[in-house]
Design a protein around this motif. Structure first.
Motif, short mmCIF file in Angstrom:
data_model
loop_
_atom_site.label_atom_id
_atom_site.label_comp_id
_atom_site.label_asym_id
_atom_site.label_seq_id
_atom_site.Cartn_x
_atom_site.Cartn_y
_atom_site.Cartn_z
N THR A 225 0.84 -1.20 0.00
CA THR A 225 0.00 0.00 0.00
C THR A 225 0.87 1.25 0.00
OG1 THR A 225 -1.75 -1.13 1.19
CG2 THR A 225 -1.79 1.28 1.22
N GLY A 226 0.61 2.10 -0.92
CA GLY A 226 1.33 3.37 -0.94
C GLY A 226 2.61 3.37 -1.74
N LEU A 227 2.97 2.25 -2.36
CA LEU A 227 4.15 2.27 -3.22
C LEU A 227 3.91 3.24 -4.37
CD1 LEU A 227 5.22 -1.49 -3.52
CD2 LEU A 227 6.40 0.33 -2.29
N GLY A 228 4.82 4.18 -4.53
CA GLY A 228 4.65 5.17 -5.58
C GLY A 228 5.26 4.72 -6.89
N SER A 229 5.30 5.64 -7.83
CA SER A 229 5.91 5.37 -9.14
C SER A 229 7.42 5.32 -8.99
CB SER A 229 5.51 6.46 -10.12
OG SER A 229 5.86 7.74 -9.62
#
Length: 456
Positions: A225-229
């Motif tokens: 959850t919340g892993l960005g680009s």
């Protein structure tokens, strides 16, 4: 030899958010762990202590930089230590779980710790039976664990479950065992983490929120959850590291180019990268050039925004470090460097060629106009100007048609926004204003408050 604290020398790349390590093994020999292709700081540290690198260990097939291990093998005769499962296509000593390497007084033990990558190893450094520390690469990091989606979103959960088991294995080491990660704050390979670069097993057991997850499913949710680009070049560097980067026989350089040659390069499909500060670019720049100011994050944005197969020419101010430009490009595999504009924008103007300018203003002078926010998702969610259009800088080149006419383009300070404006101008946009400041400053100047959440 007895191992003292100063026998370990961290070498931090603030731009990439990574740490390499140089270990003094005694008798003039050293171990390098996760060294980048830009070996300048490593050579400087080794030179100060009269060390030659005898071993170069890589914890995994790196996606964010080219490894320096092959170069160390060529320059210093170093033995490359890496996972057998990585199937590297160059000479190395392949290691599997539990294998040990006698470093001459100290021992390096391989621990299989898949998760960040399939073939990931941690390296436990031993002095006899004493566990000195563990090089954890992209498994256990300060306050978190490295991301598990670099091999594709479809494998992120599978690898997160492997990461769970790897971290549980590492936490069975004694609490006092030092933890020496590669990835840290600022690395796109890492989940959000604090500012520390090293830690201990005990400190992570007490404070790492992933280790506090009650079970494997909760761990996976928290990690994913919340892993960005992440930068586009990550998708090709792991394979480049498996093949092995080309060995350099001399330091790369940037030849001088006259204005006519730079113009020809630009009109024939090459890219001109302006590395001057944002304010200098705003005052006058070559039409069609891309602004990527020379700073710690230069390599990240170069690799995210421009292809590696087209030639690059650079525009710099007098006094800027052209060697830094070259090494930041080379460490991520950008080697088609045509050269630099001799004499800079002054030479371009004196050749009778046109310059463009871009408005670069503080919040109190920014017009009432559509607001384009190009920060990362997490930054935007934490607080943004109400009604802002949000497109991450890394995605902007594919969405230039969606940008509103006459927009105020903004990030956190102005550098990324100027890069964004240069991409939009190259695509035909005119009348843009770049905010020299933060969203909070803009909101205050325009009588509003920042909004929080995923939508404006």
């Amino acid at each position: 030899m007895g191992f003292a604290e100063d026998h370990l020398i961290p070498l931090v790349d603030e731009g990439l958010g990574n740490s390499a390590y140089l270990v003094d093994l005694g008798e003039g020999r050293a171990l390098a762990v996760d060294a980048c292709r830009d070996l300048r700081s490593l050579h400087a540290a080794a030179g100060r202590r009269g060390l030659t690198v005898a071993y170069a260990a890589d914890t995994h097939l790196h996606a964010d930089f080219l490894s320096g291990a092959v170069q160390l093998a060529r320059d210093a005769g170093a033995t490359v230590l890496a996972s057998t499962a990585g199937r590297r296509a160059f000479a190395h000593q392949g290691l599997a779980d539990g294998d040990e390497v006698d470093l001459g007084g100290l021992t390096l033990r391989a621990l299989a710790t898949p998760g960040h990558t399939d073939e990931h190893l941690a390296f436990l450094l031993l002095d006899g039976a004493r566990r000195l520390g563990v090089f954890t690469g992209g498994s256990l990091i300060v306050g978190s664990a490295a991301r598990t989606d670099l091999l594709g979103a479809d494998r992120a959960e599978e690898l997160a479950r492997a990461q769970y088991r790897s971290l549980r294995r590492l936490t069975r080491l004694p609490d006092e065992t030092a933890v020496w990660p590669t990835h840290g704050a600022g690395s796109f390979c890492s989940a959000p983490a604090g500012g520390g670069r090293t830690t201990t097993i005990g400190a992570e057991k007490r404070a790492n929120p992933l280790l506090a997850a009650p079970d494997e499913d909760a761990f996976v949710r928290r990690l994913i959850t919340g892993l960005g680009s992440y930068p586009a070049y990550f998708r090709r560097l792991a394979e480049a590291n498996r093949r092995g980067p080309d060995v350099l026989t001399a330091p790369p350089a940037l030849p001088a180019l006259d204005a006519a040659r730079v113009r020809t390069l630009l009109t024939s499909g090459g890219n001109v990268v302006d590395v001057r500060p944002a304010a200098a670019y705003a005052a006058g720049h070559i039409p069609g050039s891309v602004s990527i100011p020379l700073r710690g994050q230069f390599a990240t944005w170069l690799g995210w925004l421009l292809p590696d197969e087209t030639p690059l020419a650079f525009v710099a101010d007098e006094g800027q470090d052209l060697g830094e430009v070259v090494w930041q490009a080379y460490k991520i595999g950008y080697e088609r460097l045509a050269g630099r504009l001799a004499g800079g924008v002054t030479a371009w103007r004196e050749a009778g060629l046109p310059l463009s300018s871009t408005a670069f203003v503080t919040a109190d002078r920014a017009p009432e106009a559509p607001y384009l926010d190009v920060r990362q998702e997490a930054e935007y969610t934490a607080g943004h100007v109400p009604g802002a259009l949000h497109v991450e800088l890394g995605d902007l080149a594919a969405h230039t048609a969606e940008a509103p006419a006459g927009a105020v383009v903004a990030c956190g300070h102005g550098e990324r926004a100027m890069t964004a404006a240069s991409l939009l101008e190259r695509a035909g946009h005119t009348g843009l204003t770049v905010l020299r400041g933060s969203p909070g400053e803009y909101a205050a100047a325009h009588g509003t408050r920042l909004a929080v959440g995923a939508t404006g």
